[in-house]
Structures are given as C-alpha cells and as structure tokens.
Design an enzyme around this catalytic site. Structure first.
Site, mmCIF file in Angstrom:
data_model
loop_
_atom_site.group_PDB
_atom_site.id
_atom_site.type_symbol
_atom_site.label_atom_id
_atom_site.label_comp_id
_atom_site.label_asym_id
_atom_site.label_seq_id
_atom_site.Cartn_x
_atom_site.Cartn_y
_atom_site.Cartn_z
ATOM 1 N N SER A 35 0.805 -1.227 0.000
ATOM 2 C CA SER A 35 0.000 0.000 0.000
ATOM 3 C C SER A 35 0.835 1.273 0.000
ATOM 4 C CB SER A 35 -0.946 0.008 1.207
ATOM 5 O OG SER A 35 -0.243 -0.315 2.378
ATOM 6 N N ARG A 36 2.043 1.176 0.561
ATOM 7 C CA ARG A 36 2.827 2.406 0.724
ATOM 8 C C ARG A 36 4.309 2.149 0.443
ATOM 9 N NH1 ARG A 36 2.888 3.854 6.132
ATOM 10 N NH2 ARG A 36 1.805 1.995 6.893
ATOM 11 N N TYR A 64 14.584 -5.376 15.273
ATOM 12 C CA TYR A 64 14.552 -5.210 13.811
ATOM 13 C C TYR A 64 15.782 -5.872 13.166
ATOM 14 C CZ TYR A 64 13.932 -2.451 9.445
ATOM 15 O OH TYR A 64 13.762 -2.035 8.146
ATOM 16 N N ALA A 97 15.240 -9.595 13.239
ATOM 17 C CA ALA A 97 14.225 -10.018 12.263
ATOM 18 C C ALA A 97 14.816 -10.061 10.859
ATOM 19 C CB ALA A 97 13.033 -9.054 12.305
ATOM 20 N N LYS A 98 15.555 -9.025 10.505
ATOM 21 C CA LYS A 98 16.100 -8.937 9.151
ATOM 22 C C LYS A 98 17.259 -9.922 8.964
ATOM 23 C CE LYS A 98 13.322 -5.649 7.716
ATOM 24 N NZ LYS A 98 12.238 -5.968 6.779
HETATM 25 P P1 NAP Z 1 6.249 1.876 5.158
HETATM 26 O O1 NAP Z 1 6.251 3.043 4.245
HETATM 27 O O2 NAP Z 1 6.086 2.084 6.622
HETATM 28 O O3 NAP Z 1 5.160 0.818 4.625
HETATM 29 C C1 NAP Z 1 4.984 -0.380 5.336
HETATM 30 C C2 NAP Z 1 4.054 -1.263 4.547
HETATM 31 O O4 NAP Z 1 3.936 -2.525 5.238
HETATM 32 C C3 NAP Z 1 2.649 -0.718 4.450
HETATM 33 O O5 NAP Z 1 2.152 -1.074 3.180
HETATM 34 C C4 NAP Z 1 1.901 -1.452 5.563
HETATM 35 O O6 NAP Z 1 0.499 -1.598 5.324
HETATM 36 C C5 NAP Z 1 2.574 -2.800 5.484
HETATM 37 N N1 NAP Z 1 2.465 -3.593 6.721
HETATM 38 C C6 NAP Z 1 2.945 -3.306 7.932
HETATM 39 N N2 NAP Z 1 2.645 -4.298 8.807
HETATM 40 C C7 NAP Z 1 1.939 -5.215 8.099
HETATM 41 C C8 NAP Z 1 1.314 -6.447 8.432
HETATM 42 N N3 NAP Z 1 1.384 -6.959 9.673
HETATM 43 N N4 NAP Z 1 0.639 -7.133 7.461
HETATM 44 C C9 NAP Z 1 0.577 -6.628 6.193
HETATM 45 N N5 NAP Z 1 1.143 -5.464 5.813
HETATM 46 C C10 NAP Z 1 1.808 -4.772 6.769
HETATM 47 O O7 NAP Z 1 7.633 1.060 5.039
HETATM 48 P P2 NAP Z 1 8.772 1.053 3.911
HETATM 49 O O8 NAP Z 1 9.789 2.036 4.301
HETATM 50 O O9 NAP Z 1 8.172 1.099 2.568
HETATM 51 O O10 NAP Z 1 9.402 -0.382 4.195
HETATM 52 C C11 NAP Z 1 9.118 -1.514 3.403
HETATM 53 C C12 NAP Z 1 10.116 -2.604 3.783
HETATM 54 O O11 NAP Z 1 11.437 -2.120 3.556
HETATM 55 C C13 NAP Z 1 10.065 -3.017 5.235
HETATM 56 O O12 NAP Z 1 10.260 -4.411 5.356
HETATM 57 C C14 NAP Z 1 11.219 -2.277 5.850
HETATM 58 O O13 NAP Z 1 11.701 -2.932 7.003
HETATM 59 C C15 NAP Z 1 12.209 -2.305 4.719
HETATM 60 N N6 NAP Z 1 13.236 -1.274 4.789
HETATM 61 C C16 NAP Z 1 12.897 0.042 4.712
HETATM 62 C C17 NAP Z 1 13.909 0.993 4.781
HETATM 63 C C18 NAP Z 1 13.637 2.463 4.688
HETATM 64 O O14 NAP Z 1 14.571 3.245 4.876
HETATM 65 N N7 NAP Z 1 12.423 2.887 4.419
HETATM 66 C C19 NAP Z 1 15.246 0.591 4.952
HETATM 67 C C20 NAP Z 1 15.536 -0.755 5.007
HETATM 68 C C21 NAP Z 1 14.532 -1.683 4.919
HETATM 69 P P3 NAP Z 1 -0.562 -0.431 5.777
HETATM 70 O O15 NAP Z 1 -0.402 0.670 4.783
HETATM 71 O O16 NAP Z 1 -1.901 -1.112 5.682
HETATM 72 O O17 NAP Z 1 -0.183 -0.032 7.166
#
Ligand code: NAP
Length: 243
Positions: free
Chosen positions: A11-12, A154, A157-158
């Site tokens: 979604s995001r 975190y 988990a990763k």
């Molecule tokens: P985000 O913008 O916070 O989006 C999180 C997404 O995960 C949303 O679509 C949310 O759905 C969904 N979600 C959360 N908990 C869930 C659950 N229990 N069941 C189903 N969907 C769930 O995060 P992001 O930054 O895009 O991160 C995406 C991935 O990249 C994550 O695994 C994060 O750990 C990893 N990551 C991100 C970064 C960074 O800098 N952003 C860096 C390293 C790794 P809703 O919209 O319905 O809440």
C-alpha cells in the site's frame, strides 16, 4: 496459466513502488496491506495505469490463519493462476534500546518481518514448485547485516530473513525458483519520516536518502527472467553507507 505477482505491504513506500514496477513489467499484482485501504487503493490505481489488473488483499502477514484463509481462498477461486513473483516486503520498526524494550516491541517486529515471510512463503511454496518457476525477494535491511543500536528486534528479524533466504535458495534452485534479499539503507518513506534526514545524510557517501523507486528497479531486475542465475544473495542498496 496466468502469472501474478504478490507484494506484501504494497500500500505504501517501497512496496507500492515495487507494485508499480512489476505492473510495468507485465504482471497483474496482488496488493497486500494491513489496514490502510486508502493508500492501497492509490497503489491499485497506479498499477491499473500501467495497464494491469490490481487486486487488493488485506491481511495481517503475522497472522498465519488469516494468511492461509485469504491466500487459500484466492488460490481456490483462481485455479488457473499462479503467483510466480513473491515480494516479502511488509515490515515495521519499534525502536528501543534492549534495556527498555518490552515483549510487544520484540514480538511485533519479529512477527511481521520474519514470521510474516514464513507464513506467506509457506502458503505459496507448493504451487510455485509445481510451476517450476518463481522469484522470491525478501526486503531486509542494512540493520540485518550490520546490526543497529536501538534496533535489536529489527536487526534480528532482518538477519533471520537473510539466513532463511540463503537456505531456501538452495532448497528450490533446481525448480528454477530464485530467492534473494534486498538490503536497503535509508529510503524516503513513511518509515523514515521522523528520522533526522539532515544528520543521517552526512553519514551516507551519496549524501542523500534513497528513493523507493530505486529499490523497486532492483527488485524488478531480480524478478526478471534475466536474473535467473542469481540466487541466495543479499544485494545492498544504500548509497555506499555500508562498507
Ligand atoms: P512503510 O512506508 O512504513 O510501509 C509499510 C508497509 O507494510 C505498508 O504497506 C503497511 O500496510 C505494510 N504492513 C505493515 N505491517 C503489516 C502487516 N502486519 N501485514 C501486512 N502489511 C503490513 O515502510 P517502507 O519504508 O516502505 O518499508 C518496506 C520494507 O522495507 C520493510 O520491510 C522495511 O523494514 C524495509 N526497509 C525500509 C527501509 C527504509 O529506509 N524505508 C530501509 C531498510 C529496509 P498499511 O499501509 O496497511 O499499514
């Protein structure tokens, strides 16, 4: 047999960008999310703008019964379809120093990323094996490679997802299924919104946060036929932050 892509947390942020990329590559996309329907509908519009079908599949990846019910029902209703690209992207942060971390902060982060990856992948594994082709991409993090203070949950988990990626890759390689992980550094999304971007940027050789679309381009390549000989790898995308 119609082939689909499933993106958890589509979604995001990074998940949304990957949905759009996979649609541009010709995949109809199953967009999972937990609760933010408005955002999920925006992703669906972007997928449709690429000329592909978008299916919203809300469920909590941490809830094995719900995963089995929703994905099982979809599989039952779409017997001539197979999910051949799976992006385990859903993830959350609940940062605290271990001394102050409560059980809920530990479990919710592990349950979403690590258990969530198991729940979804287990449900899709047999059809993917029978299809004799598949791409599984797990979105991990620099934290899972390096360990980050304040993120014991975190990072664990990763790092767990990284181990699972390497093991599963060896189990399924002979069926033409690749399993890889992408480890982003800092990427501009809701997850990093409250961080001090200016301060952190000074630590990054590229002097900027990454864009979700840059991660999606990498995911798109790993999901493509051209990446067929890459498996069991963790590819970093972090502007040079980790050396
Ligand atoms: P985000 O913008 O916070 O989006 C999180 C997404 O995960 C949303 O679509 C949310 O759905 C969904 N979600 C959360 N908990 C869930 C659950 N229990 N069941 C189903 N969907 C769930 O995060 P992001 O930054 O895009 O991160 C995406 C991935 O990249 C994550 O695994 C994060 O750990 C990893 N990551 C991100 C970064 C960074 O800098 N952003 C860096 C390293 C790794 P809703 O919209 O319905 O809440």
């Amino acid at each position: 047999m119609q082939s689909y892509a499933l993106v958890t947390g589509g979604s995001r942020g990074i998940g949304r960008a990957i949905c759009v990329k996979l649609a541009a590559m010709g995949y109809p996309v199953l967009i999972n999310y937990k609760g933010n329907r408005v955002a999920a509908e925006e992703t669906a519009s972007l997928v449709k703008a690429e000329g592909q079908e978008a299916v919203l599949l809300p469920f909590d990846v941490a809830d094995k019964k719900e995963v089995e019910a929703v994905l099982g029902q979809w599989q039952e209703n779409n017997k001539d379809c197979v999910i051949e690209v799976l992006i385990n992207n859903a993830g959350i942060r609940q940062d605290a120093l271990l001394a102050f971390m409560n059980d809920d902060q530990w479990h919710s982060v592990l349950d979403t990323s690590l258990q969530g990856m198991f729940n979804i992948t287990k449900q899709l594994m047999n059809p993917m094996l029978m299809n004799r082709y598949g791409r599984i991409i797990n979105i991990v993090s620099l934290s899972g490679l390096k360990g980050m203070p304040g993120q014991v949950n975190y990072s664990a988990a990763k790092a767990g997802m990284i181990g699972a990626t390497k093991a599963l890759a060896q189990e399924v390689a002979k069926r033409n299924i690749t399993v890889n992980a992408i480890a982003p550094g800092f990427v501009k999304t809701d997850m990093t919104e409250e961080l001090n971007e200016k301060e952190l940027t000074s630590l990054i050789p590229m002097k900027r946060f990454g864009e979700a679309e840059e991660v999606a381009d990498l995911a798109g390549f790993l999901a493509s036929r051209q990446a067929g000989y890459i498996t069991g790898q963790v590819i970093s995308i972090n502007g040079g932050l980790y050396t």
